[in-house]
Design a protein around this motif. Sequence first.
Motif, PDB file in Angstrom:
ATOM      1  N   PHE A  75       0.786  -1.088   0.037  1.00 53.11           N
ATOM      2  CA  PHE A  75       0.043  -0.027   0.065  1.00 53.11           C
ATOM      3  C   PHE A  75       0.937   1.311   0.127  1.00 53.11           C
ATOM      4  O   PHE A  75       0.489   2.272  -0.711  1.00 53.11           O
ATOM      5  CB  PHE A  75      -0.983  -0.039   1.190  1.00 53.11           C
ATOM      6  CG  PHE A  75      -2.166  -0.797   0.995  1.00 53.11           C
ATOM      7  CD1 PHE A  75      -3.202  -0.313   0.204  1.00 53.11           C
ATOM      8  CD2 PHE A  75      -2.444  -1.905   1.721  1.00 53.11           C
ATOM      9  CE1 PHE A  75      -4.419  -0.901   0.057  1.00 53.11           C
ATOM     10  CE2 PHE A  75      -3.663  -2.778   1.508  1.00 53.11           C
ATOM     11  CZ  PHE A  75      -4.598  -2.146   0.539  1.00 53.11           C
ATOM     12  N   PHE A  76       1.984   1.388   0.918  1.00 45.51           N
ATOM     13  CA  PHE A  76       2.896   2.394   0.803  1.00 45.51           C
ATOM     14  C   PHE A  76       3.531   2.627  -0.459  1.00 45.51           C
ATOM     15  O   PHE A  76       3.287   3.904  -0.871  1.00 45.51           O
ATOM     16  CB  PHE A  76       3.849   2.159   1.908  1.00 45.51           C
ATOM     17  CG  PHE A  76       4.654   3.335   2.059  1.00 45.51           C
ATOM     18  CD1 PHE A  76       4.648   4.520   2.603  1.00 45.51           C
ATOM     19  CD2 PHE A  76       6.203   3.070   1.493  1.00 45.51           C
ATOM     20  CE1 PHE A  76       5.888   5.476   2.639  1.00 45.51           C
ATOM     21  CE2 PHE A  76       7.170   4.082   1.396  1.00 45.51           C
ATOM     22  CZ  PHE A  76       6.877   5.225   2.237  1.00 45.51           C
ATOM     23  N   VAL A  77       3.849   1.706  -0.987  1.00 46.78           N
ATOM     24  CA  VAL A  77       4.742   1.884  -2.385  1.00 46.78           C
ATOM     25  C   VAL A  77       3.802   2.445  -3.324  1.00 46.78           C
ATOM     26  O   VAL A  77       4.149   3.421  -4.103  1.00 46.78           O
ATOM     27  CB  VAL A  77       5.386   0.766  -2.691  1.00 46.78           C
ATOM     28  CG1 VAL A  77       6.071   0.785  -4.031  1.00 46.78           C
ATOM     29  CG2 VAL A  77       6.545   0.617  -1.850  1.00 46.78           C
ATOM     30  N   CYS A  78       2.587   1.775  -3.453  1.00 50.93           N
ATOM     31  CA  CYS A  78       1.778   2.284  -4.750  1.00 50.93           C
ATOM     32  C   CYS A  78       1.126   3.537  -4.274  1.00 50.93           C
ATOM     33  O   CYS A  78       0.897   4.330  -5.184  1.00 50.93           O
ATOM     34  CB  CYS A  78       0.456   1.115  -4.506  1.00 50.93           C
ATOM     35  SG  CYS A  78       1.207  -0.424  -5.389  1.00 50.93           S
ATOM     36  N   ALA A  79       0.879   3.777  -3.105  1.00 49.38           N
ATOM     37  CA  ALA A  79       0.154   5.092  -2.541  1.00 49.38           C
ATOM     38  C   ALA A  79       1.238   6.314  -2.834  1.00 49.38           C
ATOM     39  O   ALA A  79       0.831   7.203  -3.592  1.00 49.38           O
ATOM     40  CB  ALA A  79      -0.211   5.222  -1.383  1.00 49.38           C
ATOM     41  N   VAL A  80       2.505   6.094  -2.765  1.00 50.97           N
ATOM     42  CA  VAL A  80       3.449   7.273  -2.944  1.00 50.97           C
ATOM     43  C   VAL A  80       3.673   7.258  -4.481  1.00 50.97           C
ATOM     44  O   VAL A  80       3.599   8.370  -4.770  1.00 50.97           O
ATOM     45  CB  VAL A  80       4.898   6.891  -2.432  1.00 50.97           C
ATOM     46  CG1 VAL A  80       5.651   7.966  -2.490  1.00 50.97           C
ATOM     47  CG2 VAL A  80       4.441   6.881  -0.505  1.00 50.97           C
ATOM     48  N   THR A  81       3.773   6.140  -4.995  1.00 47.13           N
ATOM     49  CA  THR A  81       3.953   6.267  -6.536  1.00 47.13           C
ATOM     50  C   THR A  81       3.015   7.024  -7.176  1.00 47.13           C
ATOM     51  O   THR A  81       3.006   7.805  -8.053  1.00 47.13           O
ATOM     52  CB  THR A  81       4.226   4.865  -7.097  1.00 47.13           C
ATOM     53  OG1 THR A  81       5.450   4.513  -6.510  1.00 47.13           O
ATOM     54  CG2 THR A  81       4.608   5.224  -8.600  1.00 47.13           C
TER      55      THR A  81
ATOM     56  N   ALA B  92      -3.138   1.452 -21.632  1.00 42.76           N
ATOM     57  CA  ALA B  92      -4.209   1.436 -22.316  1.00 42.76           C
ATOM     58  C   ALA B  92      -5.269   1.771 -21.551  1.00 42.76           C
ATOM     59  O   ALA B  92      -6.234   2.805 -21.874  1.00 42.76           O
ATOM     60  CB  ALA B  92      -4.506   0.320 -23.167  1.00 42.76           C
ATOM     61  N   LEU B  93      -5.591   0.996 -20.224  1.00 43.06           N
ATOM     62  CA  LEU B  93      -6.699   1.156 -19.372  1.00 43.06           C
ATOM     63  C   LEU B  93      -6.794   2.611 -18.915  1.00 43.06           C
ATOM     64  O   LEU B  93      -7.657   3.244 -18.701  1.00 43.06           O
ATOM     65  CB  LEU B  93      -7.199   0.070 -18.604  1.00 43.06           C
ATOM     66  CG  LEU B  93      -7.222  -1.160 -19.229  1.00 43.06           C
ATOM     67  CD1 LEU B  93      -7.121  -2.483 -18.233  1.00 43.06           C
ATOM     68  CD2 LEU B  93      -8.492  -1.270 -19.966  1.00 43.06           C
ATOM     69  N   GLY B  94      -5.730   3.117 -18.299  1.00 41.16           N
ATOM     70  CA  GLY B  94      -5.443   4.146 -17.517  1.00 41.16           C
ATOM     71  C   GLY B  94      -4.429   4.886 -17.414  1.00 41.16           C
ATOM     72  O   GLY B  94      -3.853   5.733 -16.569  1.00 41.16           O
TER      73      GLY B  94
ATOM     74  N   LEU C 236      -2.281   3.694 -14.179  1.00 40.78           N
ATOM     75  CA  LEU C 236      -2.555   2.387 -13.938  1.00 40.78           C
ATOM     76  C   LEU C 236      -1.147   1.576 -14.464  1.00 40.78           C
ATOM     77  O   LEU C 236      -0.672   0.782 -13.895  1.00 40.78           O
ATOM     78  CB  LEU C 236      -3.475   1.818 -14.896  1.00 40.78           C
ATOM     79  CG  LEU C 236      -5.147   1.887 -13.917  1.00 40.78           C
ATOM     80  CD1 LEU C 236      -5.929   1.083 -14.920  1.00 40.78           C
ATOM     81  CD2 LEU C 236      -4.826   1.472 -12.694  1.00 40.78           C
ATOM     82  N   GLY C 237      -0.434   2.290 -15.309  1.00 41.36           N
ATOM     83  CA  GLY C 237       0.967   1.721 -15.866  1.00 41.36           C
ATOM     84  C   GLY C 237       2.038   1.610 -14.677  1.00 41.36           C
ATOM     85  O   GLY C 237       2.808   0.579 -14.594  1.00 41.36           O
ATOM     86  N   PHE C 238       2.055   2.791 -13.862  1.00 40.97           N
ATOM     87  CA  PHE C 238       3.053   2.848 -13.096  1.00 40.97           C
ATOM     88  C   PHE C 238       2.516   1.905 -11.678  1.00 40.97           C
ATOM     89  O   PHE C 238       3.183   1.316 -10.999  1.00 40.97           O
ATOM     90  CB  PHE C 238       3.353   4.297 -12.479  1.00 40.97           C
ATOM     91  CG  PHE C 238       4.511   4.749 -13.269  1.00 40.97           C
ATOM     92  CD1 PHE C 238       5.548   4.336 -13.270  1.00 40.97           C
ATOM     93  CD2 PHE C 238       4.166   6.039 -14.212  1.00 40.97           C
ATOM     94  CE1 PHE C 238       6.588   4.643 -14.352  1.00 40.97           C
ATOM     95  CE2 PHE C 238       5.024   6.467 -14.859  1.00 40.97           C
ATOM     96  CZ  PHE C 238       6.415   5.871 -14.881  1.00 40.97           C
TER      97      PHE C 238
END
Length: 319
Positions: free
Chosen positions: A61-67, A166-168, A172-174
Amino acid sequence: MIFHIIAFAAGFILDLIFGDPVYPFHPVRLIGKLISLAEKIFYHKGDSPAKKRFFGILTVFFVCAVTEAIVLSVLISFFYINKIAFCMVEALFTWQILAAKSLKDESMKVYRALEEGTLDDARHAVSMIVGRDTENLTDEGVTKAAVETVAESTNDGVIAPMIFCALGGPVLGFFYKCINTMDSMIGYKNDRYIDFGRAAARTDDFVNFLPSRLAALLMMVACFFGGKDFSFKNAIHIFRRDRLNHQSPNSAQTESVVAGALGLQLAGPLYYEGKLEEKPYIGDFVRAPEHKDIKRSVFLMYTAAILCQIICIGILFFC
């Protein structure tokens, strides 16, 4: 939508021409540093297995949220400044999310070392793209390792991130690159990461479930464009039989297609850090691997990537 389509296509073209750029502040490299920081914060050797799993979830959650916060901030800022500038930034981000040419370049280094250099040169080249022990690999072992890497990475490095972009867009890619990078760094079943890295590994399995199967389908279709070097019929046969011959539910999807298309037997027992790991074989031994199989696997990867790009743009344009 038209700006997204232009940026999406431009990012893919930039990747095909220039490959993944190498510089200190590459977004994926920064994501890797963020994962290392999160590990220092959340991983405690003395924690119970349950605590390690909990902190592993927090790490994801931390890594995804910050990115995501950083990527969104950059994109929103440029959107309000100028839509053309926003389109350019999205294209640049997309370019750095995809890795088709880099995968081709690294595998072709192995091919050239096999053709023009020594076996030690080839072992060193393949060690840059695989996790297994390479110091004792034979000529055939090096060739198989390169083919397997191209096959498996067709999804992780090309098709899956392309679908998410393509979707986002880069958002979404990152997100995908965060999950995939975490899996490659902490998603191991060893003493350190068996609990702490479980959330990263499971999340990676989830986000790759559909893309890996689409990648396999695209590689089957790619056989039609390769002539007599590829067997579409055998690709389907081996895919149906061996697509789950891996600890991951996704990794053998594309690998089984390549094994069948080329008539090779891939995978099997391998050494990692001096320890033999028994793994099931993928494919039948129709013939021995040859150096050109590396080129053939790259052809399947590139053709699948182009097909995926055309499909994604078509869907975006008509939706």
